[in-house]
Design a protein around this motif. Structure first.
Motif, PDB file in Angstrom:
ATOM      1  N   TYR A 274       1.021   1.832  24.613  1.00  0.00           N
ATOM      2  CA  TYR A 274       1.767   2.648  23.661  1.00  0.00           C
ATOM      3  C   TYR A 274       2.123   1.842  22.413  1.00  0.00           C
ATOM      4  O   TYR A 274       1.955   2.323  21.284  1.00  0.00           O
ATOM      5  N   SER A 275       2.597   0.611  22.603  1.00  0.00           N
ATOM      6  CA  SER A 275       2.986  -0.228  21.463  1.00  0.00           C
ATOM      7  C   SER A 275       1.799  -0.522  20.561  1.00  0.00           C
ATOM      8  O   SER A 275       1.887  -0.418  19.334  1.00  0.00           O
ATOM      9  N   VAL A 276       0.666  -0.907  21.151  1.00  0.00           N
ATOM     10  CA  VAL A 276      -0.521  -1.245  20.364  1.00  0.00           C
ATOM     11  C   VAL A 276      -1.065  -0.014  19.650  1.00  0.00           C
ATOM     12  O   VAL A 276      -1.456  -0.080  18.472  1.00  0.00           O
ATOM     13  N   THR A 277      -1.084   1.132  20.338  1.00  0.00           N
ATOM     14  CA  THR A 277      -1.583   2.359  19.720  1.00  0.00           C
ATOM     15  C   THR A 277      -0.721   2.772  18.534  1.00  0.00           C
ATOM     16  O   THR A 277      -1.234   3.144  17.468  1.00  0.00           O
ATOM     17  N   ALA A 278       0.587   2.696  18.705  1.00  0.00           N
ATOM     18  CA  ALA A 278       1.504   3.038  17.611  1.00  0.00           C
ATOM     19  C   ALA A 278       1.335   2.068  16.447  1.00  0.00           C
ATOM     20  O   ALA A 278       1.387   2.468  15.270  1.00  0.00           O
ATOM     21  N   PHE A 279       1.124   0.796  16.764  1.00  0.00           N
ATOM     22  CA  PHE A 279       0.919  -0.215  15.726  1.00  0.00           C
ATOM     23  C   PHE A 279      -0.345   0.070  14.917  1.00  0.00           C
ATOM     24  O   PHE A 279      -0.340   0.020  13.682  1.00  0.00           O
ATOM     25  N   ILE A 280      -1.430   0.372  15.599  1.00  0.00           N
ATOM     26  CA  ILE A 280      -2.696   0.655  14.921  1.00  0.00           C
ATOM     27  C   ILE A 280      -2.560   1.869  14.007  1.00  0.00           C
ATOM     28  O   ILE A 280      -3.043   1.869  12.868  1.00  0.00           O
ATOM     29  N   THR A 281      -1.870   2.900  14.491  1.00  0.00           N
ATOM     30  CA  THR A 281      -1.647   4.097  13.674  1.00  0.00           C
ATOM     31  C   THR A 281      -0.847   3.760  12.417  1.00  0.00           C
ATOM     32  O   THR A 281      -1.155   4.231  11.314  1.00  0.00           O
ATOM     33  N   SER A 282       0.154   2.906  12.575  1.00  0.00           N
ATOM     34  CA  SER A 282       0.979   2.502  11.438  1.00  0.00           C
ATOM     35  C   SER A 282       0.156   1.728  10.406  1.00  0.00           C
ATOM     36  O   SER A 282       0.286   1.950   9.199  1.00  0.00           O
ATOM     37  N   VAL A 283      -0.681   0.814  10.888  1.00  0.00           N
ATOM     38  CA  VAL A 283      -1.538   0.044   9.970  1.00  0.00           C
ATOM     39  C   VAL A 283      -2.496   0.979   9.237  1.00  0.00           C
ATOM     40  O   VAL A 283      -2.650   0.896   8.005  1.00  0.00           O
ATOM     41  N   ASP A 284      -3.141   1.874   9.967  1.00  0.00           N
ATOM     42  CA  ASP A 284      -4.093   2.810   9.350  1.00  0.00           C
ATOM     43  C   ASP A 284      -3.422   3.654   8.273  1.00  0.00           C
ATOM     44  O   ASP A 284      -3.977   3.859   7.185  1.00  0.00           O
ATOM     45  N   ASP A 285      -2.221   4.148   8.560  1.00  0.00           N
ATOM     46  CA  ASP A 285      -1.499   4.970   7.592  1.00  0.00           C
ATOM     47  C   ASP A 285      -1.142   4.171   6.339  1.00  0.00           C
ATOM     48  O   ASP A 285      -1.235   4.672   5.210  1.00  0.00           O
ATOM     49  N   THR A 286      -0.743   2.930   6.548  1.00  0.00           N
ATOM     50  CA  THR A 286      -0.370   2.083   5.413  1.00  0.00           C
ATOM     51  C   THR A 286      -1.573   1.791   4.520  1.00  0.00           C
ATOM     52  O   THR A 286      -1.485   1.868   3.286  1.00  0.00           O
ATOM     53  N   LEU A 287      -2.701   1.465   5.129  1.00  0.00           N
ATOM     54  CA  LEU A 287      -3.896   1.158   4.352  1.00  0.00           C
ATOM     55  C   LEU A 287      -4.384   2.383   3.581  1.00  0.00           C
ATOM     56  O   LEU A 287      -4.903   2.266   2.463  1.00  0.00           O
ATOM     57  N   LEU A 288      -4.197   3.534   4.174  1.00  0.00           N
ATOM     58  CA  LEU A 288      -4.618   4.772   3.522  1.00  0.00           C
ATOM     59  C   LEU A 288      -3.829   5.024   2.242  1.00  0.00           C
ATOM     60  O   LEU A 288      -4.370   5.561   1.266  1.00  0.00           O
ATOM     61  N   LEU A 289      -2.549   4.611   2.223  1.00  0.00           N
ATOM     62  CA  LEU A 289      -1.684   4.853   1.071  1.00  0.00           C
ATOM     63  C   LEU A 289      -1.610   3.679   0.100  1.00  0.00           C
ATOM     64  O   LEU A 289      -0.991   3.790  -0.958  1.00  0.00           O
ATOM     65  N   SER A 290      -2.230   2.558   0.451  1.00  0.00           N
ATOM     66  CA  SER A 290      -2.168   1.365  -0.392  1.00  0.00           C
ATOM     67  C   SER A 290      -2.836   1.610  -1.746  1.00  0.00           C
ATOM     68  O   SER A 290      -3.994   2.010  -1.820  1.00  0.00           O
ATOM     69  N   LYS A 291      -2.099   1.341  -2.833  1.00  0.00           N
ATOM     70  CA  LYS A 291      -2.579   1.653  -4.175  1.00  0.00           C
ATOM     71  C   LYS A 291      -3.304   0.520  -4.904  1.00  0.00           C
ATOM     72  O   LYS A 291      -4.246   0.782  -5.651  1.00  0.00           O
ATOM     73  N   PRO A 292      -2.868  -0.744  -4.748  1.00  0.00           N
ATOM     74  CA  PRO A 292      -3.481  -1.809  -5.568  1.00  0.00           C
ATOM     75  C   PRO A 292      -4.987  -1.911  -5.358  1.00  0.00           C
ATOM     76  O   PRO A 292      -5.489  -1.727  -4.242  1.00  0.00           O
ATOM     77  N   SER A 293      -5.698  -2.207  -6.427  1.00  0.00           N
ATOM     78  CA  SER A 293      -7.143  -2.397  -6.321  1.00  0.00           C
ATOM     79  C   SER A 293      -7.477  -3.803  -5.820  1.00  0.00           C
ATOM     80  O   SER A 293      -8.601  -4.058  -5.388  1.00  0.00           O
ATOM     81  N   LYS A 294      -6.491  -4.706  -5.872  1.00  0.00           N
ATOM     82  CA  LYS A 294      -6.688  -6.075  -5.411  1.00  0.00           C
ATOM     83  C   LYS A 294      -5.422  -6.552  -4.718  1.00  0.00           C
ATOM     84  O   LYS A 294      -4.306  -6.348  -5.222  1.00  0.00           O
ATOM     85  N   LEU A 295      -5.575  -7.202  -3.550  1.00  0.00           N
ATOM     86  CA  LEU A 295      -4.427  -7.652  -2.766  1.00  0.00           C
ATOM     87  C   LEU A 295      -4.381  -9.173  -2.685  1.00  0.00           C
ATOM     88  O   LEU A 295      -5.424  -9.839  -2.630  1.00  0.00           O
ATOM     89  N   ASN A 296      -3.155  -9.703  -2.645  1.00  0.00           N
ATOM     90  CA  ASN A 296      -2.990 -11.141  -2.494  1.00  0.00           C
ATOM     91  C   ASN A 296      -3.181 -11.581  -1.045  1.00  0.00           C
ATOM     92  O   ASN A 296      -3.818 -12.598  -0.774  1.00  0.00           O
ATOM     93  N   LYS A 297      -2.634 -10.783  -0.121  1.00  0.00           N
ATOM     94  CA  LYS A 297      -2.628 -11.217   1.277  1.00  0.00           C
ATOM     95  C   LYS A 297      -2.753 -10.034   2.223  1.00  0.00           C
ATOM     96  O   LYS A 297      -2.163  -8.978   2.003  1.00  0.00           O
ATOM     97  N   PHE A 298      -3.537 -10.250   3.288  1.00  0.00           N
ATOM     98  CA  PHE A 298      -3.640  -9.283   4.381  1.00  0.00           C
ATOM     99  C   PHE A 298      -3.509 -10.065   5.674  1.00  0.00           C
ATOM    100  O   PHE A 298      -4.313 -10.949   5.974  1.00  0.00           O
ATOM    101  N   SER A 299      -2.478  -9.747   6.456  1.00  0.00           N
ATOM    102  CA  SER A 299      -2.198 -10.489   7.678  1.00  0.00           C
ATOM    103  C   SER A 299      -1.913  -9.531   8.823  1.00  0.00           C
ATOM    104  O   SER A 299      -1.126  -8.593   8.671  1.00  0.00           O
ATOM    105  N   VAL A 300      -2.569  -9.769   9.965  1.00  0.00           N
ATOM    106  CA  VAL A 300      -2.392  -8.921  11.150  1.00  0.00           C
ATOM    107  C   VAL A 300      -2.231  -9.796  12.381  1.00  0.00           C
ATOM    108  O   VAL A 300      -2.978 -10.755  12.580  1.00  0.00           O
ATOM    109  N   GLU A 301      -1.253  -9.441  13.198  1.00  0.00           N
ATOM    110  CA  GLU A 301      -1.052 -10.115  14.490  1.00  0.00           C
ATOM    111  C   GLU A 301      -0.736  -9.072  15.543  1.00  0.00           C
ATOM    112  O   GLU A 301       0.238  -8.326  15.412  1.00  0.00           O
TER     113      GLU A 301
END
Length: 316
Positions: free
Chosen positions: A92-119
């Motif tokens: 449940y925790s991992v599934t909810a986390f993946i959904t949160s990441v996917d939603d965030t990336l979908l709404l991310s506006k910058p054309s260039k990012l300084n950092k992307f970190s996942v744990e």
């Protein structure tokens, strides 16, 4: 003035405060103007400065700022640092986390990012999810990539996809439980720092790193296996660390084995590692392996001006 010489007129002291019941419910106009003209300090900050502050937070906290006001509702979508952490192991925790990441990336506006970190806790069943994130990293010209994929055993290591092996934007990269498997070499011309933890390597991949990263200054291998000798053929590397090498001969992890080599433009090198006192008594093959590795490393360091050797190296 009364007939007795006492002043009966009201006395207005500078500290005089009338009864609250005598006061109007309406605030003085000057107060209202002051409130309008003086917003809180946080609201007075410019968007770039707010985003810079948010860059020090994890995305979980950054997204919460959306509830502050209309101005903040979508401000977080312009963040240039995306840092995701999940410590839960349950499905449940991992599934909810993946959904949160996917939603965030979908709404991310910058054309260039300084950092992307996942744990998070990774399993091979999630390879497609991580691959989508790596496409995002490629398309957003990310400069710093961190992948901390916690796994159970080397069978679940993640293979870095081919789309990432030619990238001129990477400046720093840190990988954990990720294997490098380039089919057509590596091309990271801007990369300066590379850290690889818990990975299967071979001499060809190490050579590909050296030849494909002409700007590389700091290189660290921690708890890796598959290479009997780390031959670093690079003129740019100033710091090289080989720590906790996994000796594949025994197919086990030697937690107490620690080998470090620092090279500063072939000027100063430090070589050391640690063994338990009875390691060589229980298995003489350990001594032979360390002896061969140390001899080869010393031959590679023949041109350094200053060489520091630890006590266990002297014993070998």
């Amino acid at each position: 003035m009364s007939s007795h010489g006492v002043d009966d007129s009201p006395h207005y002291s500078p500290f005089y405060c009338s009864n609250p019941s005598d006061q109007s419910d309406e605030e003085p106009l000057s107060w209202k103007i002051s409130k309008i003209e003086r917003p809180d300090r946080l609201s007075a900050l410019t968007d770039p400065l707010v985003l810079h502050i948010l860059s020090y937070l994890r995305m979980k906290e950054v997204r919460r700022t959306a509830i502050l006001s209309k101005r903040w509702r979508l401000l977080w979508t312009s963040a240039h640092n995306l840092v995701f952490r999940c410590t839960g192991k349950s499905h449940y925790s991992v599934t909810a986390f993946i959904t949160s990441v996917d939603d965030t990336l979908l709404l991310s506006k910058p054309s260039k990012l300084n950092k992307f970190s996942v744990e998070f806790y990774y399993d091979k069943k999630l390879v497609k999810c991580v691959y989508k994130w790596m496409i995002f990293v490629h398309n957003k010209y990310v400069e710093e990539l961190e992948l901390y994929l916690m796994t159970r055993g080397s069978d679940n290591f993640y293979n870095l996809p081919q789309i990432l092996y030619s990238n001129a934007c990477f400046r720093e990269m840190s990988l954990c439980n990720c294997n490098l498997v380039p089919k057509e070499g590596i091309n990271w011309p801007s990369l300066k720092v590379l850290v690889i933890r818990y990975a299967e390597l071979n001499s060809d991949y190490v050579d590909a790193i050296c030849s494909g990263c002409p700007s590389l200054e700091s290189l660290k291998f921690s708890m890796c296996y598959g290479v009997n000798l780390f031959k670093i053929n690079s003129e740019s590397v100033k710091k090289l660390v080989i720590s906790g090498y996994w000796q594949q001969v025994h197919d086990k992890l030697d937690d107490d084995d620690d080998t470090e080599l620092y090279r500063a433009a072939l000027v100063h090198a430090k070589l050391d590692f640690y063994r338990k006192t009875d390691d060589y008594e229980s298995d003489q093959s350990d001594f032979k392996i360390d002896e061969d590795m140390l001899r080869d490393l010393l031959e590679l360091l023949g041109d350094v001006e200053k060489l520091s050797i630890g006590s266990w190296c002297l014993q070998v």
